[in-house]
Design an enzyme around this catalytic site. Structure first.
Site, PDB file in Angstrom:
ATOM      1  N   GLU A  17       0.810  -1.180   0.101  1.00  0.00           N
ATOM      2  CA  GLU A  17       0.053   0.144   0.009  1.00  0.00           C
ATOM      3  C   GLU A  17       1.074   1.249  -0.016  1.00  0.00           C
ATOM      4  O   GLU A  17       0.484   2.276   0.478  1.00  0.00           O
ATOM      5  CB  GLU A  17      -0.891   0.080   1.200  1.00  0.00           C
ATOM      6  CG  GLU A  17      -1.744  -1.120   1.080  1.00  0.00           C
ATOM      7  CD  GLU A  17      -2.375  -1.419   2.716  1.00  0.00           C
ATOM      8  OE1 GLU A  17      -3.320  -0.685   2.906  1.00  0.00           O
ATOM      9  OE2 GLU A  17      -2.111  -2.300   3.371  1.00  0.00           O
ATOM     10  N   SER A 141      -6.376  -2.522   3.037  1.00  0.00           N
ATOM     11  CA  SER A 141      -6.999  -2.126   1.737  1.00  0.00           C
ATOM     12  C   SER A 141      -7.407  -2.887   0.663  1.00  0.00           C
ATOM     13  O   SER A 141      -7.064  -2.644  -0.404  1.00  0.00           O
ATOM     14  CB  SER A 141      -5.898  -0.984   1.180  1.00  0.00           C
ATOM     15  OG  SER A 141      -5.632   0.222   1.948  1.00  0.00           O
ATOM     16  N   TYR A 206      -9.677   3.575  -3.973  1.00  0.00           N
ATOM     17  CA  TYR A 206      -8.708   4.579  -4.098  1.00  0.00           C
ATOM     18  C   TYR A 206      -8.712   5.410  -5.647  1.00  0.00           C
ATOM     19  O   TYR A 206      -8.334   6.236  -5.619  1.00  0.00           O
ATOM     20  CB  TYR A 206      -7.341   3.912  -4.010  1.00  0.00           C
ATOM     21  CG  TYR A 206      -7.334   3.626  -2.491  1.00  0.00           C
ATOM     22  CD1 TYR A 206      -7.236   4.568  -1.417  1.00  0.00           C
ATOM     23  CD2 TYR A 206      -7.024   2.366  -2.216  1.00  0.00           C
ATOM     24  CE1 TYR A 206      -7.101   4.198  -0.083  1.00  0.00           C
ATOM     25  CE2 TYR A 206      -6.889   2.177  -0.735  1.00  0.00           C
ATOM     26  CZ  TYR A 206      -6.973   2.924   0.277  1.00  0.00           C
ATOM     27  OH  TYR A 206      -7.195   2.606   1.524  1.00  0.00           O
ATOM     28  N   ARG A 245     -10.249   2.649  12.575  1.00  0.00           N
ATOM     29  CA  ARG A 245     -11.181   2.267  11.919  1.00  0.00           C
ATOM     30  C   ARG A 245     -11.710   0.922  11.868  1.00  0.00           C
ATOM     31  O   ARG A 245     -10.922   0.069  11.604  1.00  0.00           O
ATOM     32  CB  ARG A 245     -11.303   2.752  10.308  1.00  0.00           C
ATOM     33  CG  ARG A 245     -12.551   3.013   9.605  1.00  0.00           C
ATOM     34  CD  ARG A 245     -12.357   3.153   8.156  1.00  0.00           C
ATOM     35  NE  ARG A 245     -12.203   1.718   7.749  1.00  0.00           N
ATOM     36  CZ  ARG A 245     -11.194   1.636   7.021  1.00  0.00           C
ATOM     37  NH1 ARG A 245      -9.994   2.258   6.689  1.00  0.00           N
ATOM     38  NH2 ARG A 245     -10.936   0.431   6.522  1.00  0.00           N
ATOM     39  N   ASP A 247     -14.347  -2.095  10.748  1.00  0.00           N
ATOM     40  CA  ASP A 247     -15.119  -2.499   9.647  1.00  0.00           C
ATOM     41  C   ASP A 247     -16.215  -3.565  10.078  1.00  0.00           C
ATOM     42  O   ASP A 247     -15.685  -4.707  10.879  1.00  0.00           O
ATOM     43  CB  ASP A 247     -14.186  -2.947   8.683  1.00  0.00           C
ATOM     44  CG  ASP A 247     -13.451  -1.929   8.064  1.00  0.00           C
ATOM     45  OD1 ASP A 247     -13.765  -0.740   8.305  1.00  0.00           O
ATOM     46  OD2 ASP A 247     -12.597  -2.189   7.481  1.00  0.00           O
ATOM     47  N   GLU A 259     -12.657  -6.518  11.149  1.00  0.00           N
ATOM     48  CA  GLU A 259     -11.319  -6.018  11.303  1.00  0.00           C
ATOM     49  C   GLU A 259     -10.985  -4.737  11.950  1.00  0.00           C
ATOM     50  O   GLU A 259     -12.101  -3.791  11.838  1.00  0.00           O
ATOM     51  CB  GLU A 259     -10.572  -6.291  10.369  1.00  0.00           C
ATOM     52  CG  GLU A 259     -10.796  -5.485   8.983  1.00  0.00           C
ATOM     53  CD  GLU A 259      -9.933  -5.926   7.725  1.00  0.00           C
ATOM     54  OE1 GLU A 259      -8.928  -4.907   7.419  1.00  0.00           O
ATOM     55  OE2 GLU A 259     -10.147  -6.704   7.084  1.00  0.00           O
ATOM     56  N   ASN A 261      -8.377  -1.375  11.543  1.00  0.00           N
ATOM     57  CA  ASN A 261      -7.326  -0.736  11.127  1.00  0.00           C
ATOM     58  C   ASN A 261      -6.944   0.389  11.705  1.00  0.00           C
ATOM     59  O   ASN A 261      -7.490   1.162  12.171  1.00  0.00           O
ATOM     60  CB  ASN A 261      -7.762  -0.246   9.670  1.00  0.00           C
ATOM     61  CG  ASN A 261      -8.484  -1.244   8.800  1.00  0.00           C
ATOM     62  OD1 ASN A 261      -7.825  -2.054   8.193  1.00  0.00           O
ATOM     63  ND2 ASN A 261      -9.859  -1.387   9.020  1.00  0.00           N
ATOM     64  N   GLY A 265      -6.519   5.321   6.092  1.00  0.00           N
ATOM     65  CA  GLY A 265      -6.013   6.282   5.156  1.00  0.00           C
ATOM     66  C   GLY A 265      -6.650   7.645   5.439  1.00  0.00           C
ATOM     67  O   GLY A 265      -7.750   8.087   6.239  1.00  0.00           O
TER      68      GLY A 265
END
Length: 305
Positions: A17, A141, A206, A245, A247, A259, A261, A265
């Site tokens: 990433e 990602s 993205y 973050r 999910d 999960e 993070n 981003g």
């Protein structure tokens, strides 16, 4: 309040990433400059052995995504510098990057509802029958994530991994994709992700512009409350700090934890900045808040002699 604070934004790194990290890092650096008063340096890391300059740095702001930059190795290096840095420490970073270990911890300690999953080696027979989601145990990602609805799709997906690579198989949940960001001491509004394609993959995150994001989506109140509670509880249980973050997938029976993070981003497509804006925190304020959260863990700015 920001005067004379020297902030070094770290970006790049050796992980898949890297390009996203560079975008995140540059956006953060500009956001801090727009705050006024911060002296901001952008430092691109090319290799894990690269030297990270510590002279005259008051706070590091890591913006790396992936196993090395987000999963503990970089955080261990930063611990040795003695300089405060934004984000979770090495142990929490490593735990959250290991999706299997994080799921198991939250199941055992908190009884979380999460899709049935198994860790296995790519050359082995997948222990979960389709429909199943395959993903690397320690990447993000949507890198190398596959939804396999039948045996042929499963076989083809397994061929894309290295034979000895450890991957996670997770029962596919047909539902709505939700994400909840945690910023320091508060949970930000829920965002529903509605991709313009069948799967919210790397390009949808993205590159494409047809993904829609619904802030505070229409959900049964009990489901929304469960998402918010699980986001905060996973953040606390796994030892996260400053930002994360979380999910979820949500079907007719309620939300399923996926999960955490630990370095979300910060690009123009990223979800945590969108959630912060919805909570009344603009991008510059978000970046500044995170810097001051890190600085609060140091008794005084660290200067060179």
């Amino acid at each position: 309040m920001n005067e004379h604070l020297n902030i070094t934004v770290l970006m790049g790194g050796p992980d898949a990433e890297r390009a996203v990290s560079l975008d995140s890092g540059r956006a953060i650096a500009q956001g801090l400059r727009d705050c006024g008063g911060f002296n901001v340096t952008e430092h691109v890391i090319d290799e894990p052995t690269a030297t990270i300059p510590v002279q005259d740095v008051d706070v590091f702001f890591p913006a790396l995504h992936g196993p090395w930059g987000e999963g503990g190795p970089l955080q261990r290096i930063l611990e040795f510098t003695g300089v405060p840095y934004v984000g979770s420490g090495p142990e929490a970073s490593a735990l959250c990057m290991d999706k299997w270990a994080a799921k198991q911890a939250l199941i055992e300690l908190r009884g979380f509802r999460t899709p049935h999953a198994a860790a296995f080696i790519a050359s082995e027979v997948c222990p979960i029958e389709p429909p199943v989601v395959l993903k690397p145990i320690n990447d993000g990602s949507s890198v190398d994530v596959y939804i396999c609805r039948n045996a042929s799709e499963l076989a083809a997906a397994q061929q894309t991994f290295q034979p000895q690579q450890e991957i996670l198989a997770e029962r596919y949940i047909d539902g709505r994709e939700l994400t909840v960001s945690v910023l320091c001491d508060r949970v930000l509004p829920i965002i529903e992700i509605i991709p313009g394609v069948a799967f919210y993959d790397y390009d949808a995150k993205y590159a494409r512009n047809d993904t829609r994001y619904e802030i505070d989506p229409s959900l049964p109140k009990v489901f929304a409350d469960q998402c918010i509670a699980m986001a905060q509880l996973s953040f606390d249980t796994l030892g996260c700090r400053d930002l994360a973050r979380v999910d979820f997938m949500c079907d007719d029976t309620g939300p399923w934890f996926l999960e955490v993070n630990t370095i979300p981003g910060f690009t123009s497509h990223s979800l945590m900045p969108k959630a912060a804006v919805a909570a009344g925190i603009d991008f510059t304020g978000l970046c500044a808040k995170l810097v001051h959260a890190a600085l609060s863990r140091s008794p005084a700015p660290i200067r060179s002699a």
